[in-house]
Write a protein that holds these residues in place. Structure first.
Motif, PDB file in Angstrom:
ATOM      1  N   SER A 147       0.855  -1.179   0.000  1.00  0.00           N
ATOM      2  CA  SER A 147       0.000   0.000   0.000  1.00  0.00           C
ATOM      3  C   SER A 147       0.892   1.230   0.000  1.00  0.00           C
ATOM      4  O   SER A 147       1.839   1.318   0.794  1.00  0.00           O
ATOM      5  CB  SER A 147      -0.919   0.001   1.227  1.00  0.00           C
ATOM      6  N   HIS A 148       0.598   2.182  -0.893  1.00  0.00           N
ATOM      7  CA  HIS A 148       1.451   3.344  -1.084  1.00  0.00           C
ATOM      8  C   HIS A 148       0.719   4.606  -0.649  1.00  0.00           C
ATOM      9  O   HIS A 148      -0.404   4.865  -1.080  1.00  0.00           O
ATOM     10  CB  HIS A 148       1.862   3.451  -2.567  1.00  0.00           C
ATOM     11  N   ALA A 149       1.370   5.372   0.229  1.00  0.00           N
ATOM     12  CA  ALA A 149       0.842   6.663   0.665  1.00  0.00           C
ATOM     13  C   ALA A 149       1.770   7.754   0.150  1.00  0.00           C
ATOM     14  O   ALA A 149       2.964   7.780   0.477  1.00  0.00           O
ATOM     15  CB  ALA A 149       0.751   6.724   2.190  1.00  0.00           C
ATOM     16  N   VAL A 150       1.230   8.653  -0.671  1.00  0.00           N
ATOM     17  CA  VAL A 150       2.036   9.712  -1.279  1.00  0.00           C
ATOM     18  C   VAL A 150       2.131  10.882  -0.316  1.00  0.00           C
ATOM     19  O   VAL A 150       1.283  11.054   0.569  1.00  0.00           O
ATOM     20  CB  VAL A 150       1.420  10.158  -2.621  1.00  0.00           C
ATOM     21  N   PRO A 151       3.179  11.724  -0.450  1.00  0.00           N
ATOM     22  CA  PRO A 151       3.280  12.913   0.410  1.00  0.00           C
ATOM     23  C   PRO A 151       2.086  13.838   0.216  1.00  0.00           C
ATOM     24  O   PRO A 151       1.597  14.034  -0.889  1.00  0.00           O
ATOM     25  CB  PRO A 151       4.587  13.571  -0.057  1.00  0.00           C
ATOM     26  N   GLY A 152       1.622  14.405   1.314  1.00  0.00           N
ATOM     27  CA  GLY A 152       0.478  15.303   1.254  1.00  0.00           C
ATOM     28  C   GLY A 152      -0.850  14.598   1.154  1.00  0.00           C
ATOM     29  O   GLY A 152      -1.877  15.245   0.933  1.00  0.00           O
ATOM     30  N   GLY A 153      -0.863  13.292   1.331  1.00  0.00           N
ATOM     31  CA  GLY A 153      -2.124  12.550   1.245  1.00  0.00           C
ATOM     32  C   GLY A 153      -2.893  12.475   2.534  1.00  0.00           C
ATOM     33  O   GLY A 153      -3.827  11.679   2.652  1.00  0.00           O
ATOM     34  N   GLY A 154      -2.511  13.261   3.508  1.00  0.00           N
ATOM     35  CA  GLY A 154      -3.220  13.266   4.785  1.00  0.00           C
ATOM     36  C   GLY A 154      -2.499  12.537   5.894  1.00  0.00           C
ATOM     37  O   GLY A 154      -2.913  12.616   7.055  1.00  0.00           O
ATOM     38  N   ALA A 155      -1.422  11.817   5.585  1.00  0.00           N
ATOM     39  CA  ALA A 155      -0.673  11.098   6.607  1.00  0.00           C
ATOM     40  C   ALA A 155       0.175  12.074   7.411  1.00  0.00           C
ATOM     41  O   ALA A 155       0.792  12.986   6.866  1.00  0.00           O
ATOM     42  CB  ALA A 155       0.204  10.024   5.970  1.00  0.00           C
ATOM     43  N   ALA A 156       0.202  11.873   8.727  1.00  0.00           N
ATOM     44  CA  ALA A 156       0.986  12.749   9.595  1.00  0.00           C
ATOM     45  C   ALA A 156       2.472  12.467   9.439  1.00  0.00           C
ATOM     46  O   ALA A 156       2.870  11.336   9.156  1.00  0.00           O
ATOM     47  CB  ALA A 156       0.567  12.541  11.047  1.00  0.00           C
ATOM     48  N   PRO A 157       3.322  13.483   9.599  1.00  0.00           N
ATOM     49  CA  PRO A 157       4.776  13.249   9.529  1.00  0.00           C
ATOM     50  C   PRO A 157       5.214  12.275  10.622  1.00  0.00           C
ATOM     51  O   PRO A 157       4.594  12.170  11.683  1.00  0.00           O
ATOM     52  CB  PRO A 157       5.372  14.647   9.735  1.00  0.00           C
ATOM     53  N   MET A 158       6.301  11.586  10.366  1.00  0.00           N
ATOM     54  CA  MET A 158       6.849  10.641  11.330  1.00  0.00           C
ATOM     55  C   MET A 158       8.079  11.244  11.993  1.00  0.00           C
ATOM     56  O   MET A 158       8.711  12.165  11.466  1.00  0.00           O
ATOM     57  CB  MET A 158       7.199   9.318  10.660  1.00  0.00           C
ATOM     58  N   ARG A 159       8.403  10.697  13.147  1.00  0.00           N
ATOM     59  CA  ARG A 159       9.497  11.228  13.944  1.00  0.00           C
ATOM     60  C   ARG A 159      10.471  10.113  14.285  1.00  0.00           C
ATOM     61  O   ARG A 159      10.081   8.955  14.486  1.00  0.00           O
ATOM     62  CB  ARG A 159       8.949  11.873  15.226  1.00  0.00           C
ATOM     63  N   MET A 160      11.744  10.462  14.334  1.00  0.00           N
ATOM     64  CA  MET A 160      12.788   9.507  14.680  1.00  0.00           C
ATOM     65  C   MET A 160      13.739  10.164  15.676  1.00  0.00           C
ATOM     66  O   MET A 160      14.185  11.303  15.468  1.00  0.00           O
ATOM     67  CB  MET A 160      13.564   9.066  13.435  1.00  0.00           C
ATOM     68  N   GLU A 161      14.051   9.481  16.748  1.00  0.00           N
ATOM     69  CA  GLU A 161      14.982   9.991  17.742  1.00  0.00           C
ATOM     70  C   GLU A 161      16.401   9.575  17.364  1.00  0.00           C
ATOM     71  O   GLU A 161      16.703   8.394  17.254  1.00  0.00           O
ATOM     72  CB  GLU A 161      14.632   9.457  19.126  1.00  0.00           C
ATOM     73  N   VAL A 162      17.267  10.577  17.175  1.00  0.00           N
ATOM     74  CA  VAL A 162      18.670  10.315  16.877  1.00  0.00           C
ATOM     75  C   VAL A 162      19.429   9.994  18.158  1.00  0.00           C
ATOM     76  O   VAL A 162      20.231   9.062  18.219  1.00  0.00           O
ATOM     77  CB  VAL A 162      19.301  11.511  16.151  1.00  0.00           C
ATOM     78  N   ASN A 163      19.184  10.754  19.204  1.00  0.00           N
ATOM     79  CA  ASN A 163      19.728  10.478  20.529  1.00  0.00           C
ATOM     80  C   ASN A 163      18.747  11.024  21.556  1.00  0.00           C
ATOM     81  O   ASN A 163      17.628  11.415  21.210  1.00  0.00           O
ATOM     82  CB  ASN A 163      21.142  11.063  20.693  1.00  0.00           C
ATOM     83  N   ALA A 164      19.186  11.105  22.801  1.00  0.00           N
ATOM     84  CA  ALA A 164      18.278  11.516  23.871  1.00  0.00           C
ATOM     85  C   ALA A 164      17.820  12.960  23.737  1.00  0.00           C
ATOM     86  O   ALA A 164      16.763  13.331  24.265  1.00  0.00           O
ATOM     87  CB  ALA A 164      18.944  11.302  25.230  1.00  0.00           C
ATOM     88  N   SER A 165      18.591  13.790  23.031  1.00  0.00           N
ATOM     89  CA  SER A 165      18.253  15.209  22.938  1.00  0.00           C
ATOM     90  C   SER A 165      17.911  15.663  21.524  1.00  0.00           C
ATOM     91  O   SER A 165      17.612  16.839  21.321  1.00  0.00           O
ATOM     92  CB  SER A 165      19.427  16.055  23.450  1.00  0.00           C
ATOM     93  N   THR A 166      17.960  14.773  20.556  1.00  0.00           N
ATOM     94  CA  THR A 166      17.740  15.168  19.159  1.00  0.00           C
ATOM     95  C   THR A 166      16.732  14.240  18.511  1.00  0.00           C
ATOM     96  O   THR A 166      16.827  13.010  18.658  1.00  0.00           O
ATOM     97  CB  THR A 166      19.051  15.114  18.355  1.00  0.00           C
TER      98      THR A 166
END
Length: 336
Positions: A147-166
């Protein structure tokens, strides 16, 4: 005539079985003493042993008969298809029928994707999940339902933790895959691995991890793929019990043990959604250095020098950031 015994023949065989059992039991009565004379082995134990031995013989004959029928059917099936089938043959069979059963937009497709900026740009490389059979055959991309979701299709941005402060927020195209893997018991399973290749003078970042929630990606490992790198990362795939098997396994445990098993299974299920994140380097360098889009597309030497400064020497981005355009409009006020 028919090769199947009729009802009268079956009754005759059962009658003969009953007669022979009675004969053996009566013979044991004459060979062993009675049960009330204090002997360790009496007629009662002997007759019980005869009955148990007869039950064992009947069970063995039933099992031998069922095994004979199964072996006969197996040989007939092998003769019909021409050879003994493996899990790879069954996978090819399922792939063939999937093309006939599913519409084109829903049919399983190969897990192999080009890494490119847009459709008008040449690929920087490609990633794939491939499978190699136990017989040493050539590896091929696995077939998944996607299943493919294109940018701007209503999906919320995702987040990734690089370290404890970033932490990093990202978007882009998203693909959700489902893979049905076939295997036979007692057969060495096929080897699955994540493959990544980059073209000359091209590079991208590949992160491997799991999906913690609908908006959070947890990276476990990362690598920079560049300049004709060809990587093969083995995937250790483990099968967890189905919900029915899990309920059956914990049925006899104590309430405390069941609660712990459910909690541990919940942790397992939370980490079973394998994820791959691809980050293209050139667009991020342009944003980081405040350069116009596609400024580094044809600047091969400059891109390599910048990558070396960031990767090898850990140069802060502020020292390389392009300044604002001067009043004369000739060029940037700061160096890049």
């Amino acid at each position: 005539g028919s090769v199947v015994l009729g009802g009268e023949d079956v009754q005759m065989l059962l009658g003969e079985q009953l007669r022979s059992m009675r004969e053996r039991l009566e013979s044991a009565r004459g060979m062993f003493p009675g049960g009330d004379d204090g002997k360790m082995i009496s007629c009662v134990e002997a007759r019980l042993l005869i009955c148990l031995q007869h039950i064992t013989d009947v069970c063995e004959q039933v099992a031998d008969g069922a095994e004979f029928v199964e072996d006969m059917l197996r040989k007939q099936l092998i003769s019909a298809v021409g050879r003994e089938l493996t899990s790879a043959d069954f996978t090819a069979y399922a792939r063939f029928h999937s093309r006939r059963l599913f519409r084109a937009e829903f049919a399983p497709r190969a897990f192999c994707y080009s890494v490119r900026r847009t459709e008008q740009h040449s690929p920087e490389g490609h990633i794939s999940i491939e499978e190699r059979g136990a017989d040493g055959s050539m590896s091929e991309p696995i077939m998944t339902i996607a299943s493919h979701a294109v940018p701007g299709g209503g999906a919320a941005p995702m987040r990734m933790e690089v370290n404890a402060s970033t932490s990093v927020t990202f978007g882009g195209d998203r693909y959700l895959h489902g893979w049905l893997r076939h295997s036979f018991s007692g057969e060495a399973g096929a080897e699955a691995f994540l493959a990544a290749q980059a073209r000359q003078f091209s590079s991208f970042i590949m992160l491997v991890g799991t999906i913690k929630s609908a908006t959070e990606f947890e990276a476990k490992y990362g690598v920079i793929v560049k300049d004709k790198d060809d990587m093969r990362i083995p995937l250790d795939l483990n099968t967890i019990p189905t919900p029915k098997e899990f309920r059956s396994a914990i049925e006899s445990l104590s309430p405390e043990q069941q609660a712990f098993a459910r909690g541990f299974r919940g942790m397992q299920l939370a980490s079973t959604l394998f994820a791959v994140l691809v980050v293209q380097i050139k667009p991020q360098l342009e944003r980081l250095l405040r350069l116009p889009p596609e400024s580094l597309t044809k600047e091969i030497r400059l891109t390599q020098d910048l990558s070396e400064l960031f990767i090898k020497y850990q140069i802060p981005a502020d020292l390389l950031t392009s300044g604002a355009v001067g009043e004369s409009g000739i060029g940037p006020a700061g160096g890049a």
